[in-house]
Design an enzyme around this catalytic site. Structure first.
Site, PDB file in Angstrom:
ATOM      1  N   ARG A   5      61.875  33.732  56.904  1.00  0.00           N
ATOM      2  CA  ARG A   5      62.143  34.377  55.610  1.00  0.00           C
ATOM      3  C   ARG A   5      62.379  35.867  55.836  1.00  0.00           C
ATOM      4  O   ARG A   5      61.558  36.542  56.452  1.00  0.00           O
ATOM      5  CB  ARG A   5      60.969  34.158  54.660  1.00  0.00           C
ATOM      6  CG  ARG A   5      61.193  34.685  53.251  1.00  0.00           C
ATOM      7  CD  ARG A   5      59.999  34.361  52.373  1.00  0.00           C
ATOM      8  NE  ARG A   5      59.831  32.924  52.215  1.00  0.00           N
ATOM      9  CZ  ARG A   5      58.675  32.341  51.880  1.00  0.00           C
ATOM     10  NH1 ARG A   5      57.585  33.064  51.714  1.00  0.00           N
ATOM     11  NH2 ARG A   5      58.605  31.030  51.741  1.00  0.00           N
ATOM     12  N   ARG A  33      53.767  40.526  49.855  1.00  0.00           N
ATOM     13  CA  ARG A  33      55.031  39.950  50.297  1.00  0.00           C
ATOM     14  C   ARG A  33      56.200  40.710  49.692  1.00  0.00           C
ATOM     15  O   ARG A  33      56.026  41.777  49.126  1.00  0.00           O
ATOM     16  CB  ARG A  33      55.057  38.465  49.936  1.00  0.00           C
ATOM     17  CG  ARG A  33      53.899  37.695  50.599  1.00  0.00           C
ATOM     18  CD  ARG A  33      54.042  36.201  50.444  1.00  0.00           C
ATOM     19  NE  ARG A  33      53.001  35.478  51.178  1.00  0.00           N
ATOM     20  CZ  ARG A  33      52.969  34.152  51.302  1.00  0.00           C
ATOM     21  NH1 ARG A  33      53.912  33.406  50.745  1.00  0.00           N
ATOM     22  NH2 ARG A  33      52.008  33.560  51.974  1.00  0.00           N
ATOM     23  N   LYS A  57      47.724  35.440  49.797  1.00  0.00           N
ATOM     24  CA  LYS A  57      48.972  36.158  49.571  1.00  0.00           C
ATOM     25  C   LYS A  57      48.873  37.082  48.364  1.00  0.00           C
ATOM     26  O   LYS A  57      48.047  36.876  47.462  1.00  0.00           O
ATOM     27  CB  LYS A  57      50.101  35.150  49.365  1.00  0.00           C
ATOM     28  CG  LYS A  57      49.970  34.348  48.082  1.00  0.00           C
ATOM     29  CD  LYS A  57      51.032  33.270  47.943  1.00  0.00           C
ATOM     30  CE  LYS A  57      50.718  32.065  48.784  1.00  0.00           C
ATOM     31  NZ  LYS A  57      51.625  30.923  48.470  1.00  0.00           N
ATOM     32  N   LYS A  95      51.525  39.169  45.547  1.00  0.00           N
ATOM     33  CA  LYS A  95      52.915  39.259  45.109  1.00  0.00           C
ATOM     34  C   LYS A  95      53.072  40.317  44.022  1.00  0.00           C
ATOM     35  O   LYS A  95      52.233  40.430  43.143  1.00  0.00           O
ATOM     36  CB  LYS A  95      53.399  37.901  44.584  1.00  0.00           C
ATOM     37  CG  LYS A  95      53.382  36.793  45.646  1.00  0.00           C
ATOM     38  CD  LYS A  95      53.912  35.482  45.104  1.00  0.00           C
ATOM     39  CE  LYS A  95      53.948  34.407  46.184  1.00  0.00           C
ATOM     40  NZ  LYS A  95      54.487  33.122  45.695  1.00  0.00           N
ATOM     41  N   CYS A 107      62.476  24.573  44.429  1.00  0.00           N
ATOM     42  CA  CYS A 107      62.031  25.028  45.748  1.00  0.00           C
ATOM     43  C   CYS A 107      62.750  24.222  46.826  1.00  0.00           C
ATOM     44  O   CYS A 107      63.432  23.238  46.547  1.00  0.00           O
ATOM     45  CB  CYS A 107      60.522  24.873  45.890  1.00  0.00           C
ATOM     46  SG  CYS A 107      59.970  23.151  45.979  1.00  0.00           S
ATOM     47  N   CYS A 134      59.538  21.245  54.320  1.00  0.00           N
ATOM     48  CA  CYS A 134      58.252  21.749  53.858  1.00  0.00           C
ATOM     49  C   CYS A 134      57.146  20.732  54.105  1.00  0.00           C
ATOM     50  O   CYS A 134      57.233  19.573  53.676  1.00  0.00           O
ATOM     51  CB  CYS A 134      58.328  22.102  52.381  1.00  0.00           C
ATOM     52  SG  CYS A 134      56.755  22.730  51.739  1.00  0.00           S
ATOM     53  N   CYS A 159      55.721  20.144  45.081  1.00  0.00           N
ATOM     54  CA  CYS A 159      54.259  20.106  45.142  1.00  0.00           C
ATOM     55  C   CYS A 159      53.732  21.061  44.091  1.00  0.00           C
ATOM     56  O   CYS A 159      54.498  21.801  43.466  1.00  0.00           O
ATOM     57  CB  CYS A 159      53.771  20.489  46.545  1.00  0.00           C
ATOM     58  SG  CYS A 159      53.878  22.246  46.898  1.00  0.00           S
TER      59      CYS A 159
END
Length: 1768
Positions: free
Chosen positions: A1257, A1327, A1392, A1394, A1614, A1620, A1659
């Site tokens: 990414r 991120r 994470k 954001k 996604c 994934c 998911c």
């Protein structure tokens, strides 16, 4: 007044003025700082000898003064006009006399000026631009001027002399001696007549009221720029100003802050200072260049604001004490760190160089103007600097170029680095080292082997590297360069050129350097006129060396030069970074530091040598003949070097004593290693020692045998040991033995005493033991002169090269077996003796004849794990009296001390003797390395190679060696990507199968060795089916318990490893099965389960037990589906085994994630019952050998700031994956390890490794991407992506799927070359910051968008960034770099983080409430007013766990734009310190805010910020979908937003989107191809002239927004399957199919153009933010989705779960009537989500805590945070 453009140094410029305007000049050379004095003493003495006159026509007296105190005495005696030229280190010795001179006015017509070259040298030899000595005399009464460039050195000298004469005050003029003192630069030099005229014109200065006014006037007249005591440069309304003097003040051109240059330090004029300062000034940073910590300039500035002259309040004052290293100067990294501190919300009030080291790393060295050409030259100082100076001298006046030349050299290493700049513009402000050279010239390849000489450190992509070497083929280049250097060469992207300078110059070896400089100019290409340069260089060279005209110069004519240079195409080679062992083998364990301080060649103190006679010995060996070898070892091994010198001993006891002492240290270190290992497993130690200490000890233990890796850990480890040594006896023991922590390079230096009886001396014992000991044995014979043979009792250290080569045909004995003595007992050969042992590294070297070969041999010997023997020729030629002479003078300055006075004649004969011995074959150069099985023997004597080849051809056995196939197969550079992948695929398959067999064998061997117990042999087989690892862990523990309790052979395997027929042969079976999807088996058990369910095999002899793992709420609490599918796999297998006749040991166990202890609740009951039923007694005291559970924080803590073992894993080509722990760390580096899930079953069935690949990414703050970057990404996809799709993510980032491990580094480097990176695109850090990509709407929008980049930069991992550069870009972490994460800490964040930016009253394109931190701009009339801050949003959930839920953010308050960075950092730190670290499912910031409450959270943020956060105003958004089509910006440029379905930029047969956008990017160079947070692309910054061209390209490919419905353009999905690992169902591949059917429905209903937000994920983690959609599908199993409705159409409300596990048919059945009703009954402007809420189809989710509550009456309107979320 005319000025002549002359190339001079600062010292020469000042000397010119001093000579012209003085009656007498006293010269006091700066002897303490070699290479930095630059006071012009040579030109002064030469002028005096030639009788040159001054400006008055008189002869200036020049006297060299040896002592500083005598200088002061002579000054008192002198009258008239006197000048002193000296170095700053002499000033302190003169300070008493200076006070006396400064206290009195000079008489009429008298003057006194002291010209000072300022620098200092530390004890270790490092040179710094230090003004401490100068500032120590600032109160003597002298006026003091600070020059910033060579031109100012000249101008200030003129002003100093005139002011001193007219005002009667002494003046001191100083400058940076490290760069201006001896560095060459162009100066407008005034001739003596012009100086005389100027002196007359400025006689009116006598009438001025004070010296300050006189200096101000003089400086303005002389400088011709009307600049007086102070010079301000920068914005007129600047609020932040930097105050500095000298070269420091020239280091901030074009910055956002103002710079006030102090040109006159004394007298200090507060009036002039305040007048020069902008009235808007609010902050000032004062730079003092004093290494002693003094702050004289800061004190002067402070006093100015307390004087009567100040008209406004004192601004915030910051003190910086920065005296940079001579090799760096004030480079852009340091400049940026200074600016960052000054402009930050809370600047550090006082800081030094060490305090800003980490900030310096963030800014690369900036590019220079294309008008400036830069060349760096590396050479040994024996070649001199004449060629470089001559080159600089002729290029300027002849070609009309400005030139700058600065040399850094080491008196100890003997290496010099010269930096040359050529330009048509003035080079007066280039006072920092070159980064990004156009050409790098290496005049001696020996430089490449020195570890602290990184010739690539100053290179860039496209730099041309020219090496002086006789290499003619790429194979020869590969052989001569170390693997590490080869890898760095390719990674740096430089172009490689080789020229044989020695061959070119022929019999004029001194001219080799001249030739290489000429060729360097040639490689500058069109930037310099080579033909014209050649003409004048030839003239200068011919004058210096007359024979040059007929020797080498003709070979360098413009029409011949091309043939002198060979270019090697590095694009066709596959040089990779070596594995650890390979790196060790060639000496490259000492990394090539990307650090010009390490490469600055500053002298350093020698390492002390230990001896068998005394613990410490003089730094210079007693025998001068051995000095070259000691110096080479010191250069290579530095502080790791331990030497035991036995050359002076004639008794055998000293030899064996040294050998014994070396072994004793090795054994002592091994004991320490074992002790630490035991300590790490000691539970008591783990209870009293800190986690950090244990982790650091673990890192040291894991790398103790690698000098470089363990060396990185030791400083940190010693500090921790010292702090905790009283906590535990083990810690105290390790601390007491800390001297054994480093992996030393141990050497025994031996002489003739080791050449006695080989079978009985130390050599025999060394070889027989196989110990890792290195020995250097010297031979002092003058072999070339035919010296007498040694005594019969001694051994010749070498025979002829042919004899050595012939001996290679003899089969060596087994390792450890004593070989036969050579037949000639009087001429025994140590080299052959050692090689015949077969276990030793052996080399024959001659440092005087071939330094490169000696360096390589020493490095390889050190890296070799076993005994090493180096035979070293150190001849002592005799003089006329027969006495052995010193060879010191034959060596370069790298080998001679400053006090060496060796005889040059004897020295030359030493070098001649060594060269003759090598050329004749009397002393052959060779290396024997047993690790190189195919090519153990390497003959390095170039002149003997031909005769050896002929000998080999004559001998049949040796011809086999001569014709052996190369060790490395030729790689076809034209091979296709597919064929290369196929080859790698096959290799991985074979390696995986071998590992599997080895693992099974190990299991059998371990079982056979299991301790006997009182239990019977069960013949137990434990099988497991596991996707996430839980079932595998349970199975392994069960198997281990049975094994250690003496139950005989126990095997633990994946279920797919056996067949139903295999089970018929088993006695006892335990199966542990996890559940996937709708009760399905996991991938690694699916084959067995399906085969078993369809089998009829008889299993009457088998006894079995089954334990299942599942989640009873996965399909909803107490629902029929949950009851049906819960542990279905385990229950069905249990029943099937029983139906096949197997005997059930006990009922099936069902572990439920919903239980209080998860599946352990049921397991803790089921497992004891299993052992009881089997009549097995479990040994509870036995060590199961399992490591404690490793949590993510442990991995981060032990990773050494995200390094882990990633680099080692990349070098492991036997597998396509990385270690599990490292896959946690690679997320921080922006990548996920994945496998092609659709191939799992096939590969498992074939016993193959899974098809591993990586998703990468690339973060783009604010989504801004240039057209050039888009083109680069397209090229990267073509070369490295497995699916050839450029994926645009929901976080405005690029994603590349299917990159295999062997391509990772190349991919990352390609991304880096495109000025992008992947750091922090994933992982437990902030991120990619996302924002509104349409930032050209107004200046306020542009300013707000800049915040995205600022936030991204501010919150990037710092130490992790160093690790990123080291692993992926092969950039070495420089020595002394502080590895620290000031914001994140060593364990980073719990999860994470954001951040999203949106603009109030516009479209909410980023779903700002769904982020940890949201920033909402209030923009009015195109200006950014303030920023609303929201906290605590987040999307991810876990099915069946109601403690996890999607949550919208709370509004924290409103702040000014300049406060945003401080608030963001504070929020991150509060999360860092208060976030959940035990349960990662509840570790996001949303749960922290929920748990703490908003007010408490806010108070902690305010405490860290240092200011209050007021309440915010109202928030309103119109939509959360993109506005498609053209939109014009405030700057007149156009943006076109284009729909990209699910962000997949790909070419389909009927829609060539990828090709189209590639052509658009090429047509819009200089423009943008930005990404939106809804997976679309904005073709941006299109000029009105280019707009039709872009439209034409789109039309030609049929690319248009109009072809899609409003619903489709508002959709997102996604990536999901096939890559994934978390995906439970399709998403991006399924959504287009579903929308095809929905489009038909909405078209029938008249809703084709309506924005209805539909989002799908595979998911519940919520990557596509489905919970914010009006219609959302969350995958639960293949073809099954939870359906959610009622999300806000502007991202202001969470959707409600309507039905679980829907099929497509059920989804359409539910949506069709709702679309029909919406079309008929909606209100004007009403969104679909609002409609279904108003119609009571669903109840709104008031708060995330209520997400799982399906009964509206249970909606909790009050959250613990004290707010609710009813934005709609």
């Amino acid at each position: 007044m005319g000025a002549k453009d002359v190339l001079v140094s600062g010292g020469e410029a000042s000397a010119h003025v001093a000579f012209a305007l003085s009656d007498a000049v006293l010269v006091q050379a700066a002897v303490d700082v070699p290479g930095a004095q630059g006071v012009g003493e040579k030109v002064l003495t030469n002028w005096h000898k030639k009788g040159k006159t001054n400006a008055t026509g008189a002869l200036t007296q020049v006297r060299v003064v040896e002592r500083a105190d005598s200088t002061g005495a002579e000054l008192k005696e002198e009258g008239g006009r006197v000048a002193v030229v000296t170095g700053s280190q002499m000033l302190r010795k003169m300070v008493g006399n200076l006070y006396g001179l400064g206290a009195e006015r000079l008489g009429a017509g008298n003057s006194l000026v002291v010209h000072v070259s300022a620098a200092s040298r530390t004890e270790d030899g490092a040179v710094f631009a230090d003004l401490s000595d100068v500032m120590a005399v600032r109160e003597t009464g002298f006026a003091m001027l600070a020059a910033a460039n060579v031109q100012e050195v000249h101008d200030f000298a003129v002003a100093a002399h005139i002011v001193s004469e007219t005002q009667g005050v002494p003046v001191l003029s100083f400058w940076d001696g490290t760069r201006l003192g001896s560095g060459l630069s162009h100066v407008d030099l005034l001739a003596a007549d012009d100086l005389a005229d100027l002196r007359s014109d400025m006689a009116d200065l006598q009438g001025l009221p004070s010296p300050a006014h006189a200096l101000d006037a003089a400086l303005k007249r002389v400088s011709r720029f009307e600049k007086g005591l102070f010079d301000y440069q920068g914005p007129a309304d600047a609020e932040a100003v930097i105050v500095a003097c000298g070269t420091a003040a020239l280091s901030f051109p074009g910055t956002s802050v103002g710079v006030l240059r102090v040109r006159a330090v004394r007298p200090w004029s507060a009036q002039h200072f305040l007048a020069a300062l902008p009235d808007s000034t609010r902050r000032i940073c004062v730079i003092d260049q004093c290494r002693n910590g003094d702050t004289p300039l800061f004190k002067d500035v402070t006093s100015s604001f307390h004087s009567g002259e100040a008209q406004y309040a004192t601004p915030l004052l910051v003190s910086a004490t920065l005296a940079p290293h001579a090799a760096l100067g004030y480079h852009p990294g340091l400049v940026a760190a200074i600016e960052e501190n000054l402009t930050s919300a809370s600047p550090r009030a006082r800081f030094s160089h060490a305090d800003v080291e980490s900030a310096m790393e963030k800014v690369p060295f900036s590019e220079v103007s294309s008008l400036v050409n830069q060349m760096v030259s590396w050479t040994l100082r024996k070649n001199g600097a004449a060629a470089r100076n001559a080159l600089a001298a002729v290029c300027g006046p002849v070609m009309g170029l400005k030139v700058q030349a600065v040399e850094q050299a080491s008196a100890q290493s003997g290496v010099a680095r010269t930096e040359l700049r050529f330009s048509t513009i003035a080079l007066r402000n280039f006072e920092h080292t070159i980064r990004g050279a156009d050409v790098v010239v290496v005049d001696d390849p020996s430089v490449l082997l020195l570890p602290n000489c990184d010739v690539l450190a100053q290179a860039r992509q496209g730099t041309r590297l020219l090496i002086n070497a006789p290499w003619t083929s790429i194979e020869q280049v590969a052989r001569e360069l170390t693997p590490a250097f080869r890898a760095n060469l390719v990674a740096s992207g430089v172009e490689l050129f080789v020229a044989n300078g020695t061959k070119i110059v022929g019999d004029a070896p001194a001219m080799s350097n001249w030739a290489m400089q000429l060729l360097g100019v040639h490689l500058l290409g069109s930037k310099a006129d080579y033909a014209q340069t050649y003409t004048h260089i030839a003239r200068v060279a011919a004058a210096a060396v007359p024979e040059a005209k007929s020797t080498f110069l003709p070979k360098l004519k413009p029409d011949c030069v091309a043939t002198a240079v060979v270019r090697f195409d590095l694009s066709k080679v596959s040089w990779k970074a070596p594995a650890a062992t390979d790196a060790d083998a060639d000496g490259s364990t000492l990394p090539y530091p990307r650090d010009l301080v390490a490469a600055s060649l500053a002298p350093s103190s020698r390492v002390e040598l230990t001896s068998s006679k005394s613990a410490k010995q003089a730094s210079i060996p007693a025998d001068p003949a051995t000095v070259p070898y000691h110096d080479l070892m010191h250069q290579l091994f530095g502080e790791r070097l331990l030497v035991s010198d036995t050359t002076g001993s004639s008794v055998m006891e000293s030899v064996e004593a040294s050998y014994g002492a070396t072994l004793a240290r090795a054994h002592a270190r091994k004991r320490l290693v074992d002790y630490v290992k035991q300590m790490l497993s000691d539970r008591k130690a783990s209870q009293v020692c800190s986690k950090e200490l244990l982790a650091t000890l673990g890192m040291w233990h894991g790398s103790h045998d690698n000098a470089v890796r363990c060396g990185r850990v030791i400083p940190r480890l010693v500090g921790l040991l010292a702090a905790e040594k009283d906590a535990h006896s083990d810690v105290s023991y390790v601390f007491e033995h800390r001297d054994l922590l480093p992996k030393a390079s141990e050497w025994i230096v031996a002489g003739d005493n080791w050449a006695q009886d080989l079978a009985a001396n130390g050599i025999h014992h060394l070889l027989k033991s196989g110990a890792d000991v290195n020995v250097v044995i010297f031979d002092h014979s003058d072999l070339a002169a035919g010296a007498a043979a040694p005594a019969a009792a001694e051994t010749d250290l070498n025979e002829s090269a042919v004899s050595v080569a012939a001996s290679m045909t003899t089969a060596p004995p087994a390792v450890g077996e004593q070989p036969a003595q050579p037949a000639d007992s009087n001429k025994r050969n140590i080299g052959l003796y050692a090689m015949n042992y077969g276990n030793a590294y052996v080399a024959s070297v001659s440092a005087l004849a071939s330094q490169s070969q000696a360096l390589r041999a020493l490095a390889e010997a050190d890296a070799y794990r076993g005994p090493s023997v180096i035979l070293a020729h150190a001849p002592r030629p005799a003089d006329a009296d027969g006495e052995a002479q010193s060879v010191l003078a034959s060596l370069d300055t790298s080998f001679a001390s400053e006090s060496a006075t060796a005889d040059k004649t004897g020295a030359a004969s030493s070098a001649t003797a060594a060269a003759a011995a090598v050329d004749s074959g009397a002393w052959p150069l060779y290396r024997w390395n047993p690790n190189h099985r195919d090519e153990e023997f390497s003959l390095d004597s170039a002149k003997l190679l031909k005769s050896i080849e002929e000998f080999l051809k004559r001998e049949q056995q040796l011809s086999i060696l001569a014709n052996a196939a190369p060790a490395n197969p030729v790689v076809d550079p034209e091979a296709t990507l597919e064929s290369r992948r196929a080859t790698q695929h096959d290799e991985l398959l074979r390696a995986a199968q071998q590992r599997r067999l080895a693992a099974q064998f190990d299991q059998l061997a371990d079982a056979a060795a299991a301790p006997a117990g009182g239990n019977r042999d069960l013949g137990l087989l434990v099988l497991f089916g596991s996707d996430g690892g839980n079932a595998a862990s349970v199975a392994e523990k069960i198997a281990k318990k049975a094994e250690v309790s003496g139950c005989g052979e126990v095997r633990c395997l994946e279920a797919n490893d056996v067949t139903p027929e295999d089970l018929a042969e088993e006695k006892h079976l335990v199966m542990v099965l996890a559940t996937a999807g709708q009760g399905e088996p996991c991938a690694n058990s699916k084959n067995l389960v399906e085969a078993l369910m369809g089998s009829s095999v008889k299993l009457e002899e088998l006894k079995f037990a089954v334990f299942g793992l599942g989640d009873s709420h996965y399909w909803g609490k107490d629902t029929a589906d949950s009851k049906k599918y819960f542990c279905l796999n385990a229950r069905e297998i249990d029943e099937k085994l029983a139906s096949l006749g197997a005997q059930r040991i006990q009922p099936v166990g069902l572990g439920d994630d919903q239980d209080e202890d998860g599946y352990d609740s049921a397991l803790n009951v089921w497992e004891p019952a299993l052992w009881d039923a089997l009549d097995v007694t479990i040994d509870t005291s036995a060590d199961l050998g399992g490591a404690p559970k490793i949590v993510d924080d442990d991995i981060k803590l032990k990773s050494n700031f995200l390094q882990g073992m990633i680099d080692e894993g990349l070098r492991d080509t036997t597998t396509g994956k990385l270690l599990p722990e490292d896959t946690k760390l690679t997320k921080f580096h922006g990548m996920y390890q994945q496998d092609q899930r659709e191939l799992r079953e096939e590969r498992i069935a074939a016993k193959q490794e899974l098809a591993y690949s990586f998703m990468i990414r690339i973060g783009l703050p604010g989504g801004v991407c240039t057209s050039e970057q888009w083109i680069a990404m397209d090229d990267i996809i073509t070369k490295y992506s497995g699916n050839q799709i450029l994926k645009v993510t929901t976080r405005q980032a690029f994603q590349i799927h299917g990159v295999i491990k062997t391509d990772l580094k190349d991919t990352m480097k390609a991304i880096n070359r495109a000025t992008m990176d992947t750091l922090a695109a994933c992982g437990d850090v902030n991120r990619n910051v996302i924002g509104d990509q349409n930032w050209r709407k107004s200046p306020g929008h542009a300013e707000f968008n800049d915040l995205a980049r600022a936030l991204q930069a501010h919150l990037r991992p710092q130490a992790g960034g160093h690790s990123y550069a080291q692993i992926w870009l092969d950039k070495q972490i420089v020595a002394g770099t502080v590895m620290e994460e000031k914001i994140y800490g060593p364990t980073y964040l719990p999860r994470k983080f954001k951040i999203a930016l949106a603009v109030n009253n516009e479209r909410n394109l980023v779903d700002v409430f769904s982020h940890c931190l949201g920033l909402i701009a209030n923009i009015k009339n195109g200006k950014l007013q303030d920023v609303i801050v929201t906290v605590g949003g987040g999307m991810g959930t876990t099915f069946g766990q109601e403690s996890t839920y999607p949550r919208l953010a709370d509004v924290l308050g409103s702040v000014r734009p300049d406060q945003v960075l401080a608030v963001a950092e504070a929020i991150v730190k509060v999360q860092r310190d208060n976030g959940e670290r035990e349960n990662r499912k509840n570790a996001r910031l949303k749960y922290t805010v929920e748990r703490m409450g908003l007010e408490v959270f806010k108070s902690k943020v305010e405490a860290l910020c240092g200011f209050r956060i007021p309440k915010a105003g109202p928030i309103f958004f119109t939509s959360n979908s993109d506005k498609f089509g053209w939109e014009r910006g405030y700057d007149g440029m156009w943006d076109y937003t284009l729909f990209v379905e699910n962000g997949s930029v790909r070419d389909d047969p009927d829609y060539k989107l990828r090709t189209c956008l590639y052509d658009v990017a090429k047509a819009n160079l200089g423009g943008e191809m930005s990404l939106t947070a809804t997976q679309n692309v904005v073709i941006g910054k299109v000029s009105p002239q280019n707009k039709p061209r872009i439209e034409e390209i789109l039309r030609s490919y049929g690319v248009s927004n109009e072809r899609f419905t409003g619903m489709r353009k508002s959709s997102m999905a996604c990536a999901s399957l096939p890559y994934c690992a978390l995906a439970m169902a399709e998403a991006s591949r399924y959504l287009p199919t579903l929308l095809d059917k929905m489009d038909d429905i909405i078209t029938e209903c008249g809703l084709r153009n309506d924005e209805i937000v539909v989002r799908v994920t595979g998911c519940p983690n919520g990557c596509a933010r489905p919970y914010m959609a009006e219609i959302a599908l969350i995958g639960t199993a293949p073809g099954r989705y939870h359906l959610l409705l009622g999300g806000g159409g502007a991202g202001e409300r969470i959707a409600r779960l309507v039905k679980r596990g829907c099929s497509e048919e059920e989804i359409l059945d539910i949506c069709r009537p709702l679309f029909e009703q919406y079309a008929k009954y909606r209100l004007n402007g009403e969104r679909f989500g609002d409609f279904v809420v108003r119609q009571k189809v669903v109840e709104p989710v008031i708060h995330g805590r209520c997400f799982w509550v399906e009964d509206a009456k249970d909606n909790d309107t009050n959250s613990p945070s004290g707010t609710n979320h009813i934005y709609w």
